[in-house]
Design a protein around this motif. Sequence first.
Motif, PDB file in Angstrom:
ATOM      1  N   LEU A 280      -4.800  17.691  17.314  1.00 45.20           N
ATOM      2  CA  LEU A 280      -5.678  16.973  16.406  1.00 45.20           C
ATOM      3  C   LEU A 280      -5.412  15.478  16.552  1.00 45.20           C
ATOM      4  O   LEU A 280      -4.264  15.045  16.585  1.00 45.20           O
ATOM      5  CB  LEU A 280      -5.441  17.413  14.963  1.00 45.20           C
ATOM      6  CG  LEU A 280      -5.710  18.894  14.696  1.00 45.20           C
ATOM      7  CD1 LEU A 280      -5.315  19.254  13.277  1.00 45.20           C
ATOM      8  CD2 LEU A 280      -7.173  19.227  14.928  1.00 45.20           C
ATOM      9  N   ASN A 281      -6.463  14.701  16.662  1.00 46.23           N
ATOM     10  CA  ASN A 281      -6.340  13.273  16.901  1.00 46.23           C
ATOM     11  C   ASN A 281      -7.176  12.490  15.900  1.00 46.23           C
ATOM     12  O   ASN A 281      -8.197  12.973  15.419  1.00 46.23           O
ATOM     13  CB  ASN A 281      -6.814  12.910  18.313  1.00 46.23           C
ATOM     14  CG  ASN A 281      -5.885  13.436  19.384  1.00 46.23           C
ATOM     15  OD1 ASN A 281      -4.682  13.528  19.185  1.00 46.23           O
ATOM     16  ND2 ASN A 281      -6.450  13.791  20.518  1.00 46.23           N
ATOM     17  N   LEU A 282      -6.726  11.272  15.650  1.00 52.82           N
ATOM     18  CA  LEU A 282      -7.546  10.370  14.854  1.00 52.82           C
ATOM     19  C   LEU A 282      -8.765   9.910  15.639  1.00 52.82           C
ATOM     20  O   LEU A 282      -9.756   9.478  15.065  1.00 52.82           O
ATOM     21  CB  LEU A 282      -6.724   9.147  14.442  1.00 52.82           C
ATOM     22  CG  LEU A 282      -5.916   9.265  13.152  1.00 52.82           C
ATOM     23  CD1 LEU A 282      -5.083   8.021  12.945  1.00 52.82           C
ATOM     24  CD2 LEU A 282      -6.812   9.495  11.971  1.00 52.82           C
ATOM     25  N   CYS A 283      -8.693   9.988  16.958  1.00 52.67           N
ATOM     26  CA  CYS A 283      -9.779   9.509  17.798  1.00 52.67           C
ATOM     27  C   CYS A 283      -9.955  10.452  18.979  1.00 52.67           C
ATOM     28  O   CYS A 283      -8.991  10.728  19.693  1.00 52.67           O
ATOM     29  CB  CYS A 283      -9.478   8.093  18.290  1.00 52.67           C
ATOM     30  SG  CYS A 283     -10.733   7.403  19.388  1.00 52.67           S
ATOM     31  N   HIS A 284     -11.158  10.965  19.166  1.00 50.39           N
ATOM     32  CA  HIS A 284     -11.470  11.851  20.285  1.00 50.39           C
ATOM     33  C   HIS A 284     -12.376  11.118  21.258  1.00 50.39           C
ATOM     34  O   HIS A 284     -13.412  10.576  20.871  1.00 50.39           O
ATOM     35  CB  HIS A 284     -12.170  13.122  19.801  1.00 50.39           C
ATOM     36  CG  HIS A 284     -11.301  14.012  18.978  1.00 50.39           C
ATOM     37  ND1 HIS A 284     -10.539  15.015  19.517  1.00 50.39           N
ATOM     38  CD2 HIS A 284     -11.052  14.034  17.643  1.00 50.39           C
ATOM     39  CE1 HIS A 284      -9.871  15.639  18.558  1.00 50.39           C
ATOM     40  NE2 HIS A 284     -10.173  15.054  17.412  1.00 50.39           N
ATOM     41  N   VAL A 285     -11.988  11.107  22.520  1.00 52.49           N
ATOM     42  CA  VAL A 285     -12.845  10.566  23.571  1.00 52.49           C
ATOM     43  C   VAL A 285     -13.613  11.735  24.174  1.00 52.49           C
ATOM     44  O   VAL A 285     -13.039  12.757  24.536  1.00 52.49           O
ATOM     45  CB  VAL A 285     -12.018   9.850  24.649  1.00 52.49           C
ATOM     46  CG1 VAL A 285     -12.919   9.362  25.774  1.00 52.49           C
ATOM     47  CG2 VAL A 285     -11.270   8.671  24.036  1.00 52.49           C
ATOM     48  N   LEU A 377     -16.029  10.081  17.117  1.00 54.15           N
ATOM     49  CA  LEU A 377     -16.222  11.296  16.337  1.00 54.15           C
ATOM     50  C   LEU A 377     -15.001  11.482  15.462  1.00 54.15           C
ATOM     51  O   LEU A 377     -13.886  11.584  15.968  1.00 54.15           O
ATOM     52  CB  LEU A 377     -16.403  12.506  17.255  1.00 54.15           C
ATOM     53  CG  LEU A 377     -16.350  13.844  16.521  1.00 54.15           C
ATOM     54  CD1 LEU A 377     -17.634  14.056  15.746  1.00 54.15           C
ATOM     55  CD2 LEU A 377     -16.118  14.986  17.478  1.00 54.15           C
ATOM     56  N   ALA A 378     -15.186  11.514  14.170  1.00 52.85           N
ATOM     57  CA  ALA A 378     -14.076  11.743  13.251  1.00 52.85           C
ATOM     58  C   ALA A 378     -13.947  13.232  12.974  1.00 52.85           C
ATOM     59  O   ALA A 378     -14.945  13.931  12.816  1.00 52.85           O
ATOM     60  CB  ALA A 378     -14.306  10.975  11.946  1.00 52.85           C
ATOM     61  N   ARG A 449      -0.188   9.483  22.304  1.00 55.38           N
ATOM     62  CA  ARG A 449       0.432  10.377  23.289  1.00 55.38           C
ATOM     63  C   ARG A 449      -0.561  11.433  23.770  1.00 55.38           C
ATOM     64  O   ARG A 449      -0.549  11.827  24.940  1.00 55.38           O
ATOM     65  CB  ARG A 449       1.673  11.050  22.695  1.00 55.38           C
ATOM     66  CG  ARG A 449       2.903  10.166  22.677  1.00 55.38           C
ATOM     67  CD  ARG A 449       4.159  10.986  22.434  1.00 55.38           C
ATOM     68  NE  ARG A 449       4.158  11.618  21.125  1.00 55.38           N
ATOM     69  CZ  ARG A 449       4.661  11.063  20.033  1.00 55.38           C
ATOM     70  NH1 ARG A 449       5.197   9.850  20.085  1.00 55.38           N
ATOM     71  NH2 ARG A 449       4.633  11.699  18.872  1.00 55.38           N
ATOM     72  N   ARG A 450      -1.409  11.897  22.877  1.00 59.19           N
ATOM     73  CA  ARG A 450      -2.351  12.954  23.239  1.00 59.19           C
ATOM     74  C   ARG A 450      -3.617  12.393  23.890  1.00 59.19           C
ATOM     75  O   ARG A 450      -4.222  13.060  24.726  1.00 59.19           O
ATOM     76  CB  ARG A 450      -2.735  13.754  21.987  1.00 59.19           C
ATOM     77  CG  ARG A 450      -1.563  14.533  21.413  1.00 59.19           C
ATOM     78  CD  ARG A 450      -1.892  15.041  20.031  1.00 59.19           C
ATOM     79  NE  ARG A 450      -0.749  15.697  19.414  1.00 59.19           N
ATOM     80  CZ  ARG A 450      -0.555  15.795  18.102  1.00 59.19           C
ATOM     81  NH1 ARG A 450      -1.456  15.277  17.280  1.00 59.19           N
ATOM     82  NH2 ARG A 450       0.500  16.395  17.618  1.00 59.19           N
ATOM     83  N   GLU A 451      -4.028  11.204  23.468  1.00 60.43           N
ATOM     84  CA  GLU A 451      -5.235  10.615  24.020  1.00 60.43           C
ATOM     85  C   GLU A 451      -4.979   9.134  24.302  1.00 60.43           C
ATOM     86  O   GLU A 451      -5.203   8.278  23.437  1.00 60.43           O
ATOM     87  CB  GLU A 451      -6.405  10.787  23.056  1.00 60.43           C
ATOM     88  CG  GLU A 451      -7.725  10.196  23.550  1.00 60.43           C
ATOM     89  CD  GLU A 451      -8.012  10.572  24.984  1.00 60.43           C
ATOM     90  OE1 GLU A 451      -7.791   9.728  25.877  1.00 60.43           O
ATOM     91  OE2 GLU A 451      -8.434  11.723  25.223  1.00 60.43           O
ATOM     92  N   PRO A 452      -4.443   8.812  25.505  1.00 66.42           N
ATOM     93  CA  PRO A 452      -4.096   7.411  25.802  1.00 66.42           C
ATOM     94  C   PRO A 452      -5.292   6.481  25.876  1.00 66.42           C
ATOM     95  O   PRO A 452      -5.111   5.270  25.955  1.00 66.42           O
ATOM     96  CB  PRO A 452      -3.387   7.517  27.162  1.00 66.42           C
ATOM     97  CG  PRO A 452      -3.865   8.794  27.757  1.00 66.42           C
ATOM     98  CD  PRO A 452      -4.105   9.724  26.607  1.00 66.42           C
TER      99      PRO A 452
END
Length: 617
Positions: A280-285, A377-378, A449-452
């Motif tokens: 789960l990320n605060l920001c998804h690319v 996307l939140a 770390r999950r989405e650089p």
Amino acid sequence: MWSNWFPRIFLAALAWIAYYPVLDAGRVWDDHLLFAENPVLSGQVHWREAFQQPFFPFEIFYRPLTILTLKTVPDDRSLHFLSILLHMTVVLGVQRWARSLGAQRFAAFALAGLFAVHPALSEAVSWIAGMGDLWTATLGVWGLWCLANPGNPVRLGAGFVLLGLAPFCKETGILFLPVALLTSFTHSWEARRRVIFFVVLFIVVGGGWHALRNHALGVPLHEIAMSVSAGASDGSLAANTAPVEASQDTVAASGSVSGLERTSALFGIYVRLALSPWPLNLCHVIDRGAQLGWTLIGTITLGGLAFAAFAAGPKPSPPTKGRVSTEPFSTAETTGGRPGRKGSGRGRLPAAVIPVSWLLLLGVPAVLFLPPGTTLLAERYVYVPMIGVAVLVALAASRIRERFPTARGRGSRSVSMVGIAVLVLFLGLTQRRAAVWAYEDILYEETMRREPRAVPIAVNLGLSYRRMGRDAEARFLYAETIEAVEEGKPFFPYDLHDETYPRLLFEHGTLSAQQGAPKDAERSMRLLLELDPKNERGWISLTALLGSEGRYDEASELAREALTQFPRSVQLWLNLGLAQLRQGNLDEAKEAFSKVLRLDPDNQVAQQRLRALSAPE
């Protein structure tokens, strides 16, 4: 009675256990902007102005009841407590609504339990900025539950009030209107007339909401002044380095993409979060290949569930003589139990239409309500459509059990064991996720770390590092993010034109210049101006950088080019004057400094330079 209340108490307790760690959380990301820059929350205007202004600082939204909630609740802990209570209310509403649509008791209970602890919903519950999603979901699910019983006028009236308030919490609440209208067509004719009457009232309220929203968004927007440096007292070229936080709801400056492609990609994200809620990320690319694959998987999965829910209708109920049936999804006659009359059940839609329409209409709110340039996307956008998924799965499971009663026994026990295992796993993941929200920097670092390529997170984390005096770490973070973006470009072509990426380049260039790396600084500033030629701060900083390296010809040329776009920029005129002065072009320097004083009569640098140039030798 205890058998009815025990599942509800269990569901409420489950939701509380999953989210109690969030009580220690503070404000994260958009929360800071919201409380600092919203005039109502910051105390600049009266609370009644919430109905006459946009959802500042996000001027494209209109959410007055959400603002009033944030204004009324005294502190962050109380706000998080309210969020958990609202989530518990939604969980109970999912269970009751699924039952009213015809789901079996255990199926409704099980899916409400999974909804209570689903990790993908943690952002909406844990984040103060997600309050609008919680209120909208609460009002929507209980409002539609009220409409499921047309034989009770009081409940119908309550449903009208709840659904009418939903759009004032978040824009997606207006989409409950077509869902409510479809709900009326699942009833018999006699009951349908009552529901349609309240739906018409809801339409009137929706029209009022639309008028208020247009009025609020038509008011001259509040401009937040950004403090900038008027000049450097030592005569060096001025550079505007005021840091500004990046928002998750940032709107892109340019670019567009087809609605179908964008909807498909966003739907893929929703499906991925529903079926595989980790990481789960605060920001998804959004990447093309992965998300289109999930879109295909999700479409097949949800299509199969919808088919199962539609294929087998509920078992017929006994006819009800001489009164309107309060069982909206039975096949009972409503006028004396005689077939062929106007009040019969012919022409009624199956119950599965309701959660399917909920999912389809609320599954892509960004597509419907955000400008086509919006890139982010939140995860909190998933909260409301996930209600439709939960109810649809409950209906599908119920229909399958009704169609294949012999499949019970060992098969049911196996499914129950798997469900319990998933419930425990989700509970642990959600608890951990909720606990992380108590530490903003850790939340940012985990996301990076999950989405650089999470550019907005990198900007805010870097600013946090700078506030703590960790400038070297901030510069390293910015450099790593730029490298990751250059190596793996985001899905949509306008992602690099989003204002947060130029901001990242600006921050990296500023830090590089301060830390003695002019080549890195120049590269970032030039890339910034290539992506955003109208970035005034970028022109100011690059001319200052070139001047500090003694490249006065280039600084003068760039300053003149920038002044064609920003003729009233004090700092650009000042940089031009200083560059001309260093080149020995005294007349041009005097002209530039005079222009500075016409724009800013109190500018001390220009005053000093003009006095020195005008003094007799």
